[in-house]
Design a protein around this motif. Structure first.
Motif, mmCIF file in Angstrom:
data_model
loop_
_atom_site.group_PDB
_atom_site.id
_atom_site.type_symbol
_atom_site.label_atom_id
_atom_site.label_comp_id
_atom_site.label_asym_id
_atom_site.label_seq_id
_atom_site.Cartn_x
_atom_site.Cartn_y
_atom_site.Cartn_z
ATOM 1 N N LYS A 248 0.834 -1.213 0.000
ATOM 2 C CA LYS A 248 0.000 0.000 0.000
ATOM 3 C C LYS A 248 0.862 1.254 0.000
ATOM 4 O O LYS A 248 0.604 2.220 -0.722
ATOM 5 C CB LYS A 248 -0.899 0.036 1.244
ATOM 6 C CG LYS A 248 -1.990 -1.005 1.312
ATOM 7 C CD LYS A 248 -2.780 -0.786 2.591
ATOM 8 C CE LYS A 248 -3.900 -1.781 2.748
ATOM 9 N NZ LYS A 248 -3.457 -3.154 3.026
ATOM 10 N N GLU B 224 0.822 3.981 -3.098
ATOM 11 C CA GLU B 224 0.482 5.382 -2.805
ATOM 12 C C GLU B 224 1.620 6.314 -3.167
ATOM 13 O O GLU B 224 1.420 7.364 -3.773
ATOM 14 C CB GLU B 224 0.127 5.510 -1.310
ATOM 15 C CG GLU B 224 -0.505 6.842 -0.916
ATOM 16 C CD GLU B 224 0.489 7.979 -0.700
ATOM 17 O OE1 GLU B 224 0.069 9.149 -0.765
ATOM 18 O OE2 GLU B 224 1.699 7.700 -0.470
ATOM 19 N N LYS B 225 2.838 5.928 -2.818
ATOM 20 C CA LYS B 225 4.010 6.788 -3.058
ATOM 21 C C LYS B 225 4.230 7.013 -4.553
ATOM 22 O O LYS B 225 4.444 8.157 -4.989
ATOM 23 C CB LYS B 225 5.252 6.133 -2.437
ATOM 24 C CG LYS B 225 6.558 6.826 -2.768
ATOM 25 C CD LYS B 225 6.876 7.947 -1.821
ATOM 26 C CE LYS B 225 8.229 8.574 -2.147
ATOM 27 N NZ LYS B 225 8.727 9.427 -1.080
ATOM 28 N N ARG C 182 1.549 9.277 -5.932
ATOM 29 C CA ARG C 182 1.609 10.650 -5.399
ATOM 30 C C ARG C 182 2.764 11.434 -6.003
ATOM 31 O O ARG C 182 2.611 12.596 -6.375
ATOM 32 C CB ARG C 182 1.716 10.609 -3.867
ATOM 33 C CG ARG C 182 1.879 11.969 -3.207
ATOM 34 C CD ARG C 182 1.580 11.909 -1.711
ATOM 35 N NE ARG C 182 2.238 10.780 -1.074
ATOM 36 C CZ ARG C 182 3.500 10.769 -0.656
ATOM 37 N NH1 ARG C 182 4.265 11.854 -0.816
ATOM 38 N NH2 ARG C 182 4.032 9.707 -0.078
ATOM 39 N N ILE D 160 -7.116 1.568 -1.812
ATOM 40 C CA ILE D 160 -7.509 2.967 -2.049
ATOM 41 C C ILE D 160 -8.318 3.559 -0.902
ATOM 42 O O ILE D 160 -8.224 4.751 -0.605
ATOM 43 C CB ILE D 160 -8.345 3.076 -3.362
ATOM 44 C CG1 ILE D 160 -7.604 2.403 -4.519
ATOM 45 C CG2 ILE D 160 -8.641 4.541 -3.693
ATOM 46 C CD1 ILE D 160 -6.210 2.908 -4.744
ATOM 47 N N ILE E 105 -4.179 6.084 4.418
ATOM 48 C CA ILE E 105 -2.911 6.482 3.803
ATOM 49 C C ILE E 105 -3.122 7.185 2.459
ATOM 50 O O ILE E 105 -2.269 7.949 2.000
ATOM 51 C CB ILE E 105 -1.997 5.241 3.634
ATOM 52 C CG1 ILE E 105 -0.560 5.663 3.327
ATOM 53 C CG2 ILE E 105 -2.535 4.282 2.609
ATOM 54 C CD1 ILE E 105 0.414 4.508 3.261
ATOM 55 N N PHE E 106 -4.272 6.967 1.811
ATOM 56 C CA PHE E 106 -4.548 7.585 0.511
ATOM 57 C C PHE E 106 -5.251 8.946 0.617
ATOM 58 O O PHE E 106 -5.552 9.567 -0.400
ATOM 59 C CB PHE E 106 -5.371 6.640 -0.365
ATOM 60 C CG PHE E 106 -4.534 5.589 -1.047
ATOM 61 C CD1 PHE E 106 -4.085 5.764 -2.354
ATOM 62 C CD2 PHE E 106 -4.161 4.438 -0.375
ATOM 63 C CE1 PHE E 106 -3.292 4.807 -2.969
ATOM 64 C CE2 PHE E 106 -3.370 3.477 -0.982
ATOM 65 C CZ PHE E 106 -2.932 3.663 -2.283
ATOM 66 N N HIS E 107 -5.505 9.427 1.838
ATOM 67 C CA HIS E 107 -6.196 10.708 1.997
ATOM 68 C C HIS E 107 -5.442 11.871 1.377
ATOM 69 O O HIS E 107 -6.036 12.782 0.806
ATOM 70 C CB HIS E 107 -6.459 10.983 3.492
ATOM 71 C CG HIS E 107 -7.577 10.146 4.053
ATOM 72 N ND1 HIS E 107 -8.039 10.257 5.342
ATOM 73 C CD2 HIS E 107 -8.333 9.186 3.475
ATOM 74 C CE1 HIS E 107 -9.019 9.399 5.538
ATOM 75 N NE2 HIS E 107 -9.216 8.730 4.424
ATOM 76 N N LEU F 11 -3.445 11.811 -1.205
ATOM 77 C CA LEU F 11 -3.608 11.706 -2.655
ATOM 78 C C LEU F 11 -5.015 12.129 -3.080
ATOM 79 O O LEU F 11 -5.190 12.794 -4.113
ATOM 80 C CB LEU F 11 -3.332 10.265 -3.098
ATOM 81 C CG LEU F 11 -3.099 10.017 -4.596
ATOM 82 C CD1 LEU F 11 -1.876 10.764 -5.095
ATOM 83 C CD2 LEU F 11 -2.949 8.521 -4.866
ATOM 84 N N LYS F 12 -6.013 11.777 -2.279
ATOM 85 C CA LYS F 12 -7.396 12.173 -2.580
ATOM 86 C C LYS F 12 -7.552 13.688 -2.544
ATOM 87 O O LYS F 12 -8.206 14.282 -3.403
ATOM 88 C CB LYS F 12 -8.361 11.539 -1.560
ATOM 89 C CG LYS F 12 -8.670 10.082 -1.821
ATOM 90 C CD LYS F 12 -9.642 9.530 -0.783
ATOM 91 C CE LYS F 12 -9.919 8.059 -1.062
ATOM 92 N NZ LYS F 12 -10.775 7.452 -0.016
ATOM 93 N N ILE G 145 -7.445 7.135 -10.442
ATOM 94 C CA ILE G 145 -7.208 5.751 -9.999
ATOM 95 C C ILE G 145 -7.620 4.770 -11.095
ATOM 96 O O ILE G 145 -6.911 3.796 -11.389
ATOM 97 C CB ILE G 145 -7.969 5.456 -8.689
ATOM 98 C CG1 ILE G 145 -7.397 6.273 -7.531
ATOM 99 C CG2 ILE G 145 -7.960 3.964 -8.368
ATOM 100 C CD1 ILE G 145 -5.952 5.981 -7.202
ATOM 101 N N ASP H 170 7.866 3.824 5.096
ATOM 102 C CA ASP H 170 8.125 4.773 4.005
ATOM 103 C C ASP H 170 9.608 4.810 3.643
ATOM 104 O O ASP H 170 9.967 5.040 2.488
ATOM 105 C CB ASP H 170 7.598 6.184 4.335
ATOM 106 C CG ASP H 170 8.017 6.692 5.699
ATOM 107 O OD1 ASP H 170 8.352 5.874 6.572
ATOM 108 O OD2 ASP H 170 7.987 7.925 5.911
#
Length: 341
Positions: A30, A34-35, A38, A67, A71-73, A75-76, A87, A315
């Protein structure tokens, strides 16, 4: 060299790339997905191999288990109302499993996919220390073989990154040199490991269990004990690190003509700062201690101040993975590079 690469050149590497990722529903997976999305929105496609009964279920798993996570907030917020479109454009779910040859994909899917893949990240694993031997063997050993076999069919593949663990070194003390684990090499003097024999042992034990009409509970207990017995026979402390070591042997023994990176993180814990500081999921390994301290249900714990705690934020591991991908792609010869943290 890795040390000379700046952030812009690493991020730039992922522009226009198609990347196949296994294990994307896991914690590290995940953080990686995400990284990449982003920092490099111009990545061409992320193919995520998902275990599910059907295509709709695979899409649902991506929505809920990847998604939909906190952790995806970030990016959202970055994409706003265009997030779902972004996405949809960038993530392609693949219904399959590394325990099967060609991941269980049909020939048409396989041909189309193989033509498009630039990079493969194999993060799929069972990380249960005391997993059933048959399950751990299927995922951590045969799974690696299937990933490498697929990689060999990808004409434009630039590199394969495999996530292993620092603990393939077992319980050795002192300075441990970074080197490949050779086929058949063990941690106990006087023993020699034959992976094919281990596979036969697994199959024969399963046949015996079936013939004796063992209950599911008895079968599970037998296979867990077998994994632990075989691991300790060869010098590894548990089934997880033993099968991960065999996976590395498989990878090193195959006729591979593309760059390979094996990354060996130690205990992976919560993120340090990206995209959210302190984000973790589930209570695994040392996480319970971290949470206990944060909630002050564990106000202190005993440590030796002269030792270094063997943990690494998720990370930081992903950053190392991305640098390794960018630094070692398109090498003219096979290189197996080991990064231990």
């Amino acid at each position: 060299m890795i040390g000379e690469m700046d952030a812009d050149s690493v991020v730039g590497y992922f522009r226009g790339k198609s990347i196949l990722i296994t294990g994307s529903t896991g914690f590290l997976g995940k953080v990686l997905v995400e990284k990449i999305l982003r920092v490099q929105p111009d990545v061409k496609k992320l193919y995520l191999l998902i275990r599910a009964p059907d295509a709709e279920s695979a899409k649902l798993r991506i929505q809920t288990e990847i998604i939909g996570r906190e952790i995806f907030h970030v990016l959202k917020e970055k994409h706003g109302v265009q997030f779902n479109n972004f996405i949809e454009e960038k993530i392609c779910p693949l219904l399959g499993d590394i325990i099967y040859e060609n991941f269980g994909l049909d020939n048409a899917q396989l041909e189309e996919l193989s033509k498009d893949i630039d990079v493969i990240v194999n993060g799929a694993a069972t990380t249960n220390f005391f997993e059933r031997y048959d399950v751990a063997f299927d995922v951590n050993v045969l799974g690696v073989k299937h990933v490498c076999a697929f990689a060999a069919k990808c004409p434009k593949l630039k590199m394969l990154l495999h996530v292993s663990t620092a603990y393939v070194a077992g319980e050795q003390e002192g300075i441990i040199p970074e080197k490949p684990i050779l086929m058949g090499e063990t941690l106990k003097v006087g023993t020699h490991l034959d992976i094919e024999s281990e596979l036969i042992l697994v199959k024969e034990t399963m046949r015996e269990l079936k013939a004796s009409c063992s209950t599911e509970k008895d079968g599970r207990k037998t296979m867990k004990e077998l994994g632990l017995k075989r691991a300790r026979h060869f010098g590894w402390p548990n089934t997880y690190v033993f099968t991960k070591a065999m996976g590395e042997m498989i990878m090193g023994n195959l006729p591979i003509d593309f760059p390979v990176v094996i990354i060996r993180p130690s205990i992976i814990t919560s993120t340090l700062k990206e995209p959210l500081p302190g984000w973790m999921e589930g209570i695994k390994t040392i996480d319970s201690v971290v949470i206990g301290y944060a909630k002050q249900t564990l106000p202190f714990f005993l440590v030796n101040l002269d030792l270094i705690m063997d943990v690494i934020p998720g990370d930081m591991v992903v950053n190392a993975m991305m640098v390794a991908m960018a630094a070692h792609s398109d090498d003219q010869q096979v290189q197996v590079i080991y990064h231990e943290w």
